[in-house]
Design a protein around this motif. Structure first.
Motif, mmCIF file in Angstrom:
data_model
loop_
_atom_site.group_PDB
_atom_site.id
_atom_site.type_symbol
_atom_site.label_atom_id
_atom_site.label_comp_id
_atom_site.label_asym_id
_atom_site.label_seq_id
_atom_site.Cartn_x
_atom_site.Cartn_y
_atom_site.Cartn_z
ATOM 1 N N ASN A 1 0.827 -1.216 0.000
ATOM 2 C CA ASN A 1 0.000 0.000 0.000
ATOM 3 C C ASN A 1 0.856 1.259 0.000
ATOM 4 O O ASN A 1 0.473 2.275 -0.577
ATOM 5 C CB ASN A 1 -0.941 0.010 1.209
ATOM 6 N N ALA A 2 2.006 1.192 0.665
ATOM 7 C CA ALA A 2 2.909 2.345 0.723
ATOM 8 C C ALA A 2 3.861 2.383 -0.477
ATOM 9 O O ALA A 2 4.649 3.317 -0.606
ATOM 10 C CB ALA A 2 3.706 2.305 2.019
ATOM 11 N N CYS A 3 3.778 1.357 -1.338
ATOM 12 C CA CYS A 3 4.676 1.245 -2.502
ATOM 13 C C CYS A 3 6.140 1.339 -2.063
ATOM 14 O O CYS A 3 6.915 2.150 -2.586
ATOM 15 C CB CYS A 3 4.369 2.307 -3.547
ATOM 16 N N ILE A 4 6.504 0.509 -1.082
ATOM 17 C CA ILE A 4 7.829 0.578 -0.490
ATOM 18 C C ILE A 4 8.459 -0.817 -0.483
ATOM 19 O O ILE A 4 7.775 -1.814 -0.272
ATOM 20 C CB ILE A 4 7.723 1.167 0.937
ATOM 21 N N THR A 5 9.747 -0.865 -0.772
ATOM 22 C CA THR A 5 10.481 -2.130 -0.772
ATOM 23 C C THR A 5 11.080 -2.381 0.611
ATOM 24 O O THR A 5 11.088 -1.483 1.464
ATOM 25 C CB THR A 5 11.628 -2.104 -1.794
ATOM 26 N N ILE A 6 11.606 -3.576 0.807
ATOM 27 C CA ILE A 6 12.261 -3.885 2.078
ATOM 28 C C ILE A 6 13.426 -2.933 2.313
ATOM 29 O O ILE A 6 13.612 -2.433 3.419
ATOM 30 C CB ILE A 6 12.718 -5.358 2.121
ATOM 31 N N GLY A 7 14.196 -2.667 1.275
ATOM 32 C CA GLY A 7 15.331 -1.750 1.405
ATOM 33 C C GLY A 7 14.895 -0.350 1.803
ATOM 34 O O GLY A 7 15.510 0.289 2.657
ATOM 35 N N GLU A 8 13.830 0.131 1.191
ATOM 36 C CA GLU A 8 13.325 1.464 1.516
ATOM 37 C C GLU A 8 12.749 1.506 2.929
ATOM 38 O O GLU A 8 12.940 2.487 3.652
ATOM 39 C CB GLU A 8 12.255 1.879 0.496
ATOM 40 N N LEU A 9 12.065 0.426 3.318
ATOM 41 C CA LEU A 9 11.519 0.364 4.673
ATOM 42 C C LEU A 9 12.648 0.330 5.702
ATOM 43 O O LEU A 9 12.558 0.982 6.737
ATOM 44 C CB LEU A 9 10.611 -0.855 4.836
ATOM 45 N N ALA A 10 13.702 -0.379 5.389
ATOM 46 C CA ALA A 10 14.857 -0.429 6.292
ATOM 47 C C ALA A 10 15.426 0.970 6.494
ATOM 48 O O ALA A 10 15.712 1.383 7.622
ATOM 49 C CB ALA A 10 15.926 -1.368 5.736
ATOM 50 N N GLU A 11 15.567 1.698 5.412
ATOM 51 C CA GLU A 11 16.117 3.050 5.483
ATOM 52 C C GLU A 11 15.188 3.996 6.249
ATOM 53 O O GLU A 11 15.626 4.765 7.094
ATOM 54 C CB GLU A 11 16.344 3.583 4.064
ATOM 55 N N LYS A 12 13.892 3.920 5.961
ATOM 56 C CA LYS A 12 12.914 4.806 6.600
ATOM 57 C C LYS A 12 12.716 4.518 8.075
ATOM 58 O O LYS A 12 12.512 5.432 8.869
ATOM 59 C CB LYS A 12 11.557 4.652 5.896
ATOM 60 N N SER A 13 12.774 3.235 8.444
ATOM 61 C CA SER A 13 12.463 2.842 9.819
ATOM 62 C C SER A 13 13.689 2.742 10.717
ATOM 63 O O SER A 13 13.561 2.744 11.936
ATOM 64 C CB SER A 13 11.734 1.501 9.821
ATOM 65 N N GLY A 14 14.865 2.591 10.114
ATOM 66 C CA GLY A 14 16.066 2.390 10.911
ATOM 67 C C GLY A 14 16.231 0.953 11.367
ATOM 68 O O GLY A 14 17.072 0.650 12.211
ATOM 69 N N VAL A 15 15.440 0.043 10.806
ATOM 70 C CA VAL A 15 15.528 -1.384 11.114
ATOM 71 C C VAL A 15 16.344 -2.033 10.000
ATOM 72 O O VAL A 15 16.145 -1.735 8.827
ATOM 73 C CB VAL A 15 14.113 -2.015 11.195
ATOM 74 N N SER A 16 17.261 -2.920 10.377
ATOM 75 C CA SER A 16 18.159 -3.500 9.371
ATOM 76 C C SER A 16 17.400 -4.351 8.354
ATOM 77 O O SER A 16 16.364 -4.951 8.662
ATOM 78 C CB SER A 16 19.239 -4.354 10.039
ATOM 79 N N ARG A 17 17.940 -4.407 7.169
ATOM 80 C CA ARG A 17 17.333 -5.204 6.110
ATOM 81 C C ARG A 17 17.280 -6.691 6.473
ATOM 82 O O ARG A 17 16.262 -7.348 6.240
ATOM 83 C CB ARG A 17 18.095 -4.963 4.804
ATOM 84 N N PRO A 18 18.370 -7.259 7.052
ATOM 85 C CA PRO A 18 18.281 -8.676 7.460
ATOM 86 C C PRO A 18 17.173 -8.938 8.477
ATOM 87 O O PRO A 18 16.487 -9.959 8.407
ATOM 88 C CB PRO A 18 19.663 -8.965 8.053
ATOM 89 N N ALA A 19 16.971 -8.007 9.412
ATOM 90 C CA ALA A 19 15.894 -8.168 10.393
ATOM 91 C C ALA A 19 14.540 -8.128 9.695
ATOM 92 O O ALA A 19 13.659 -8.939 9.993
ATOM 93 C CB ALA A 19 15.978 -7.084 11.461
#
Length: 65
Positions: A14-32
């Motif tokens: 719904n937010a049109c966001i990838t895991i990488g973008e979510l990691a950057e926006k949230s501060g949560v690591s991509r592996p997590a």
């Protein structure tokens, strides 16, 4: 409190966001994030809050009913 992977993926879609973008926006690591989306791990409450905030949803929208 258990994260619902499908709800997380739907919120990402719904937010049109990838895991990488979510990691950057949230501060949560991509592996997590990968562990969360595959069901191998559940986030701590603070991490769940970061994900919800980055996706523009309430934390309760990402957990199982």
């Amino acid at each position: 409190m258990k994260l619902n992977q499908n709800k997380l993926l739907l919120a990402m879609a719904n937010a049109c966001i990838t895991i990488g973008e979510l990691a950057e926006k949230s501060g949560v690591s991509r592996p997590a994030l990968t562990k969360f989306t595959t069901g191998k791990s559940n986030p701590k409450p603070a991490t769940l809050g970061k994900l919800a905030k980055a996706l523009g949803v309430k934390p309760e929208e990402l957990i199982e009913d």
